[in-house]
Design an enzyme around this catalytic site. Sequence first.
Site: not given
Length: 335
Positions: A167, A235, A271
């Site tokens: 991430d 995300k 996400k």
Amino acid sequence: MTLQTAALAPAARAVQVLGTDLTEKSLRLHLEGLPGVDAVGLDQRAAGLGTRSIKTTSKAWALDRVISLIDLTTLEGADTPGKVRSLVAKAVNPDPSDPSTPHPAAVCVYGDMVPAAVEALGPLKGLDAGGINVAAVATAFPSGRASREVKLADTADAVAAGADEIDMVIDRGAFLSGRYGKVFDEIVAVKEACRRPDGTYAHLKVILETGELATYDNVRRASWLAILAGGDFIKTSTGKVSPAATLPVTLLMLQVVRDWHRLTGERIGVKPAGGIRTSKDAIKYVVTVAETVGEQWLDPHLFRFGASSLLNDVLLQRQRVTTGHYSGPDYVTID
């Protein structure tokens, strides 16, 4: 300025849209040429989806699906290998009173905690094998304020330690000042740093930190930029900035991946992370996914919740659906 092409393979998507003219100018023309977002319409659509309710057997299905989509997360400066082992134990066996409870998709930790997570999972590591992935935040999370060399080393170290997913955070300062090429190049380089010796790649989730992007138009541009540069997921947030995930922003990002799928046939994940703490809120996101991109996106390879406290509330609601009465918070573990 010509965009760096040394790691062009992970950014091959950009060629589909921009052609071989991978320049700052062409990237700017594309991103700034995207249609503006109807903010009122987006907010109204999200509000309408948020009023949908799910009952009985559908609710039981939704609760189980939410659990299977969670990245169970600990991202604190005080994290220890012991805390990570406790987190993994909870992920492996979320509800000891009910072995039918599904497990989360991944545990998400700082890069230096990856070895502890990998060791604790043992043979259960690996989502594709029916287990649980290890996700690591990288690239000077959460600020992203570091040199590219440091960010790439951060990523490569986590992948070498066994992280299945990375991430990363984008350079919001560069993005907001219009230096789209710098952000693009950095995502491409981080994607290349996700490459393993066997030629496969750890999955790359690109964190936009939407709370700092200020406008829906910026969120749309950043989403397209992350996808063009090779991100496997887009995300919303680090969870360290307020506001974090919101339903309208997530809806907008889902619309972007829907449009990308219609254009190329490729599915990109989404996400939302930060601030999603209750099963009621999580189900709103499940409905939004199903209504926007289809139920096929309700799969851990295409949608995740980044959360630390959501799992406990979902477990309590699941016990209530199963037994017909509410359990107290003492019936679930803290970690």
